[in-house]
Design a protein around this motif. Structure first.
Motif, PDB file in Angstrom:
ATOM      1  N   VAL A 122      62.481  55.636  59.887  1.00 38.22           N
ATOM      2  CA  VAL A 122      63.072  55.283  58.593  1.00 38.22           C
ATOM      3  C   VAL A 122      64.570  55.573  58.593  1.00 38.22           C
ATOM      4  O   VAL A 122      65.390  54.742  58.164  1.00 38.22           O
ATOM      5  CB  VAL A 122      62.362  56.054  57.454  1.00 38.22           C
ATOM      6  CG1 VAL A 122      63.136  55.910  56.144  1.00 38.22           C
ATOM      7  CG2 VAL A 122      60.941  55.542  57.280  1.00 38.22           C
ATOM      8  N   VAL A 123      64.948  56.752  59.094  1.00 41.72           N
ATOM      9  CA  VAL A 123      66.364  57.136  59.089  1.00 41.72           C
ATOM     10  C   VAL A 123      67.194  56.184  59.938  1.00 41.72           C
ATOM     11  O   VAL A 123      68.232  55.655  59.494  1.00 41.72           O
ATOM     12  CB  VAL A 123      66.512  58.586  59.600  1.00 41.72           C
ATOM     13  CG1 VAL A 123      67.978  58.927  59.822  1.00 41.72           C
ATOM     14  CG2 VAL A 123      65.897  59.568  58.615  1.00 41.72           C
ATOM     15  N   TYR A 124      66.769  55.944  61.171  1.00 42.90           N
ATOM     16  CA  TYR A 124      67.553  55.129  62.079  1.00 42.90           C
ATOM     17  C   TYR A 124      67.475  53.643  61.724  1.00 42.90           C
ATOM     18  O   TYR A 124      68.456  52.908  61.904  1.00 42.90           O
ATOM     19  CB  TYR A 124      67.088  55.351  63.524  1.00 42.90           C
ATOM     20  CG  TYR A 124      67.356  56.740  64.045  1.00 42.90           C
ATOM     21  CD1 TYR A 124      68.364  57.531  63.509  1.00 42.90           C
ATOM     22  CD2 TYR A 124      66.593  57.287  65.078  1.00 42.90           C
ATOM     23  CE1 TYR A 124      68.611  58.811  63.979  1.00 42.90           C
ATOM     24  CE2 TYR A 124      66.837  58.568  65.564  1.00 42.90           C
ATOM     25  CZ  TYR A 124      67.840  59.322  65.003  1.00 42.90           C
ATOM     26  OH  TYR A 124      68.082  60.585  65.474  1.00 42.90           O
ATOM     27  N   SER A 125      66.344  53.173  61.216  1.00 47.17           N
ATOM     28  CA  SER A 125      66.232  51.765  60.818  1.00 47.17           C
ATOM     29  C   SER A 125      67.168  51.447  59.661  1.00 47.17           C
ATOM     30  O   SER A 125      67.723  50.347  59.587  1.00 47.17           O
ATOM     31  CB  SER A 125      64.788  51.436  60.427  1.00 47.17           C
ATOM     32  OG  SER A 125      63.913  51.563  61.514  1.00 47.17           O
ATOM     33  N   ALA A 126      67.336  52.411  58.749  1.00 50.44           N
ATOM     34  CA  ALA A 126      68.262  52.198  57.635  1.00 50.44           C
ATOM     35  C   ALA A 126      69.693  52.040  58.141  1.00 50.44           C
ATOM     36  O   ALA A 126      70.442  51.174  57.684  1.00 50.44           O
ATOM     37  CB  ALA A 126      68.169  53.349  56.645  1.00 50.44           C
ATOM     38  N   SER A 127      70.082  52.876  59.118  1.00 50.49           N
ATOM     39  CA  SER A 127      71.439  52.777  59.675  1.00 50.49           C
ATOM     40  C   SER A 127      71.618  51.474  60.448  1.00 50.49           C
ATOM     41  O   SER A 127      72.659  50.812  60.335  1.00 50.49           O
ATOM     42  CB  SER A 127      71.717  53.970  60.595  1.00 50.49           C
ATOM     43  OG  SER A 127      71.677  55.181  59.876  1.00 50.49           O
ATOM     44  N   ILE A 128      70.604  51.095  61.218  1.00 48.41           N
ATOM     45  CA  ILE A 128      70.715  49.882  62.036  1.00 48.41           C
ATOM     46  C   ILE A 128      70.688  48.635  61.161  1.00 48.41           C
ATOM     47  O   ILE A 128      71.467  47.698  61.359  1.00 48.41           O
ATOM     48  CB  ILE A 128      69.579  49.848  63.077  1.00 48.41           C
ATOM     49  CG1 ILE A 128      69.718  51.029  64.040  1.00 48.41           C
ATOM     50  CG2 ILE A 128      69.602  48.542  63.861  1.00 48.41           C
ATOM     51  CD1 ILE A 128      68.504  51.242  64.923  1.00 48.41           C
ATOM     52  N   GLY A 129      69.805  48.602  60.173  1.00 47.55           N
ATOM     53  CA  GLY A 129      69.754  47.454  59.276  1.00 47.55           C
ATOM     54  C   GLY A 129      71.042  47.264  58.506  1.00 47.55           C
ATOM     55  O   GLY A 129      71.456  46.134  58.227  1.00 47.55           O
ATOM     56  N   GLY A 130      71.703  48.388  58.156  1.00 44.41           N
ATOM     57  CA  GLY A 130      72.964  48.294  57.429  1.00 44.41           C
ATOM     58  C   GLY A 130      74.074  47.647  58.227  1.00 44.41           C
ATOM     59  O   GLY A 130      75.032  47.113  57.651  1.00 44.41           O
ATOM     60  N   MET A 131      73.962  47.670  59.569  1.00 43.43           N
ATOM     61  CA  MET A 131      74.985  47.018  60.399  1.00 43.43           C
ATOM     62  C   MET A 131      74.986  45.504  60.231  1.00 43.43           C
ATOM     63  O   MET A 131      76.010  44.850  60.406  1.00 43.43           O
ATOM     64  CB  MET A 131      74.738  47.318  61.880  1.00 43.43           C
ATOM     65  CG  MET A 131      74.810  48.765  62.282  1.00 43.43           C
ATOM     66  SD  MET A 131      74.403  48.922  64.031  1.00 43.43           S
ATOM     67  CE  MET A 131      74.251  50.710  64.178  1.00 43.43           C
ATOM     68  N   SER A 132      73.830  44.935  59.909  1.00 46.53           N
ATOM     69  CA  SER A 132      73.646  43.489  60.058  1.00 46.53           C
ATOM     70  C   SER A 132      74.255  42.668  58.943  1.00 46.53           C
ATOM     71  O   SER A 132      74.422  41.457  59.085  1.00 46.53           O
ATOM     72  CB  SER A 132      72.152  43.169  60.193  1.00 46.53           C
ATOM     73  OG  SER A 132      71.447  43.622  59.055  1.00 46.53           O
ATOM     74  N   THR A 133      74.570  43.279  57.785  1.00 45.28           N
ATOM     75  CA  THR A 133      75.188  42.539  56.679  1.00 45.28           C
ATOM     76  C   THR A 133      76.374  43.328  56.139  1.00 45.28           C
ATOM     77  O   THR A 133      76.501  44.531  56.371  1.00 45.28           O
ATOM     78  CB  THR A 133      74.180  42.310  55.539  1.00 45.28           C
ATOM     79  OG1 THR A 133      73.763  43.582  55.017  1.00 45.28           O
ATOM     80  CG2 THR A 133      72.965  41.521  56.009  1.00 45.28           C
ATOM     81  N   LEU A 134      77.209  42.649  55.382  1.00 38.30           N
ATOM     82  CA  LEU A 134      78.389  43.311  54.829  1.00 38.30           C
ATOM     83  C   LEU A 134      78.023  44.367  53.809  1.00 38.30           C
ATOM     84  O   LEU A 134      78.708  45.385  53.681  1.00 38.30           O
ATOM     85  CB  LEU A 134      79.312  42.272  54.177  1.00 38.30           C
ATOM     86  CG  LEU A 134      80.046  41.312  55.110  1.00 38.30           C
ATOM     87  CD1 LEU A 134      80.999  40.444  54.306  1.00 38.30           C
ATOM     88  CD2 LEU A 134      80.815  42.071  56.176  1.00 38.30           C
ATOM     89  N   THR A 135      76.943  44.152  53.052  1.00 33.70           N
ATOM     90  CA  THR A 135      76.604  45.064  51.967  1.00 33.70           C
ATOM     91  C   THR A 135      75.765  46.247  52.439  1.00 33.70           C
ATOM     92  O   THR A 135      75.456  47.134  51.653  1.00 33.70           O
ATOM     93  CB  THR A 135      75.819  44.316  50.874  1.00 33.70           C
ATOM     94  OG1 THR A 135      74.674  43.680  51.474  1.00 33.70           O
ATOM     95  CG2 THR A 135      76.686  43.264  50.225  1.00 33.70           C
ATOM     96  N   GLY A 136      75.374  46.281  53.714  1.00 34.52           N
ATOM     97  CA  GLY A 136      74.489  47.331  54.198  1.00 34.52           C
ATOM     98  C   GLY A 136      75.155  48.683  54.307  1.00 34.52           C
ATOM     99  O   GLY A 136      74.494  49.714  54.210  1.00 34.52           O
ATOM    100  N   THR A 137      76.468  48.712  54.515  1.00 35.54           N
ATOM    101  CA  THR A 137      77.170  49.986  54.677  1.00 35.54           C
ATOM    102  C   THR A 137      78.642  49.807  54.342  1.00 35.54           C
ATOM    103  O   THR A 137      79.197  48.711  54.472  1.00 35.54           O
ATOM    104  CB  THR A 137      77.020  50.498  56.124  1.00 35.54           C
ATOM    105  OG1 THR A 137      77.794  51.684  56.287  1.00 35.54           O
ATOM    106  CG2 THR A 137      77.476  49.478  57.128  1.00 35.54           C
TER     107      THR A 137
END
Length: 549
Positions: free
Chosen positions: A220-235
């Protein structure tokens, strides 16, 4: 207690509070604390640089800007002053040191990128308020559970759900929302909440269950960080990169939502598969299926879903608004041959335009729960992360200040020795440096803000497209997988008690290596196709025009 004793106690009690004087040692310790020393160190470094540092063929404002950067970065790195307050310091430092006017600095704190953040955060709060994330997680987990239970497939479902949610919501918000869902499943495992015929399991199954719990929390922790890379609004890191790109190169095409996703989604997918493979190898051992089946089955997940009841009108409308927003983000600017709906407005509308527009609808559409009550009201928006918004504004103000003060030209001359350095050696090094800074010193947003102005000048001296270094610097800052304190998402996972530092290093190190390798390979291959990094850039700066010409 008798009456006489009570009277005696009352006589001893003072009518006014007694202020006991502090000892001299405690006063000295509180006055000369480490935080106070760093608070003084910031302006002291600024004064030393402004008074004693002389730069050849450079205006005074470039020296002042260097001093101001030392001041701001000292406060950021040491957190001597709360980060949101430090992020507002350019609003008074830049005008006082002659770097920019007050209006110019204030403009950096509210532009299209900031509007994009505001709108997306309001939508995220709506999703959280109506528990839509929980319903989505249960549905997808039920889909991936398998019959009989397949632990790697279930882990994939939980991680993929988190990855998908993090694409549209901020990764920290995603971790906070998804972790209760994950720990709810894990609490059933740890409490032995299965059927009565299976509650007494052999001791060797306890280790298998414990390892799967570790895999779920880390996933859960790492998937949230990785998923946030893929779009502008993720991080916020991606938004800082986009804002600085537009600040440094205003004549270039901006990095739109879909342009970024065309590159970042394949990259994030590669890292995500590496994550899933790593967790399966480390924690999904032989016999896990039999041990976990005793506590977790589809019937349990179905009961959890039934407790939520049917989807209400408010939930359906929020999902509809969110879906429309995603479509508008993806179709504003499609390709050079297919311009998208943005061309209807002469390029004046941006991603932030539709983000705020769709967020506004939430305050207009009724929720059909109470008469006159809307989907959202301002009281529900009190949890807006203003600290991230102010940090973004500070990053954009610093980018403008480095350029307008002449410090960018000074940095360019100082980095001439990198002109002949090979890209395949520099790009992994940049990624690793950003990742290390985030792990041990500062946040990923602050790391990106510090690194990108320097990377722009390095790219200029290497005579390569700036995005070839800016993107590795920004993505590298998000590869913080080793320490609990590296990111707020890591902290959320660590505080569950299911994982320790050794677990994070064991799973995070191969993931960090996989991310650096994937980025170093995709940037020179996919980058030219998506970003046009094989073409020269245009900029209002004469130095850049000379370099590109």
């Amino acid at each position: 207690m008798n009456r006489d004793e009570t009277n005696n106690n009352d006589q001893k009690t003072p009518l006014l509070p007694v202020h006991r004087s502090q000892s001299m040692n405690s006063i000295i310790r509180s006055t000369f604390s480490l935080k106070n020393l760093f608070t003084l160190l910031g302006p002291l470094l600024c004064a030393i640089i402004c008074l004693f540092v002389k730069m050849d063929n450079a205006p005074t404002t470039s020296t002042n800007m260097l001093g101001v950067l030392a001041w701001i970065f000292t406060w950021w790195l040491a957190e001597a002053v709360p980060m949101p307050i430090t992020s507002m310091s350019p609003l008074f430092l830049f005008p006082l040191f002659g770097i920019s006017s007050a209006d110019d600095v204030a403009h950096s704190y509210m532009d299209d990128v900031i509007a994009l953040v505001l709108g997306s955060f309001i939508l995220a709060l709506a999703v959280e308020h109506y528990n839509i994330h929980r319903r989505l997680a249960l549905n997808i987990t039920l889909l991936f559970c398998g019959d009989p239970l397949n632990p790697p497939l279930l882990l994939l479902g939980i991680c993929a759900t988190t990855f998908f949610v993090s694409m549209w919501l901020h990764n920290v918000a995603t971790t906070v929302m998804m972790m209760p869902v994950a720990t709810g499943i894990l609490s059933r495992l740890s409490s032995g909440g299965g059927s009565s015929g299976h509650r007494n399991q052999p001791n060797n199954s306890d280790e298998l269950v414990t390892k799967f719990c570790k895999a779920v929390v880390l996933g859960v922790v790492y998937s949230a960080s990785i998923g946030g890379m893929s779009t502008l609004t993720g991080t916020g890191v991606n938004l800082i990169l986009v804002g600085m790109w537009r600040s440094y190169f205003p004549q270039e095409a901006p990095l739109s939502f879909n342009t970024w996703s065309f590159f970042a989604f394949p990259l994030a997918l590669v890292i995500f598969l590496a994550l899933w493979g790593t967790l399966c190898l480390l924690y999904c051992r032989k016999g896990s299926s039999r041990s976990l089946s005793a506590y977790l089955d589809k019937a349990h997940l179905k009961r959890e879903l039934e407790l939520l009841g049917p989807m209400a009108f408010a939930e359906k409308m929020i999902l509809t608004v969110f879906s429309i927003l995603i479509v508008l983000w993806m179709t504003r600017s499609i390709t050079e041959d297919i311009p998208g709906w943005g061309s209807l407005f002469g390029g004046r509308a941006g991603d932030g335009t539709v983000s705020v527009m769709m967020a506004t609808l939430l305050f207009i559409i009724p929720n059909k729960k109470q008469p006159g009550e809307k989907l959202m009201d301002w009281n529900k928006c009190k949890k807006l992360p203003w600290n991230i918004i102010l940090l973004l504004g500070a990053g954009f103000a610093i980018a403008d200040g480095v350029k307008s003060s002449g410090l960018a030209d000074v940095l360019s001359r100082a980095l001439d020795f990198l002109e002949n350095a090979p890209y395949l050696a520099i790009a992994p090094a940049v990624c690793l440096i950003s990742a290390t800074l985030t792990e041990v010193i500062t946040s990923n947003n602050a790391t990106t803000t510090i690194m990108i102005p320097l990377l722009v000048e390095i790219a200029k001296n290497m005579r390569i497209h700036p995005l070839l270094l800016m993107i590795p610097g920004a993505i590298g800052a998000q590869l913080a997988f080793l320490l609990p304190t590296a990111t707020p998402s890591n902290v959320v996972g660590f505080t569950t008690g299911h994982v320790d530092v050794r677990d994070m290093i064991q799973a995070g190190f191969p993931l960090k290596v996989a991310g650096i390798v994937a980025l170093s390979l995709l940037m020179p291959t996919l980058g030219p196709i998506v970003f046009g990094t094989d073409k020269p850039v245009n900029n209002v700066s004469r130095n850049y025009l000379h370099w590109c010409g």
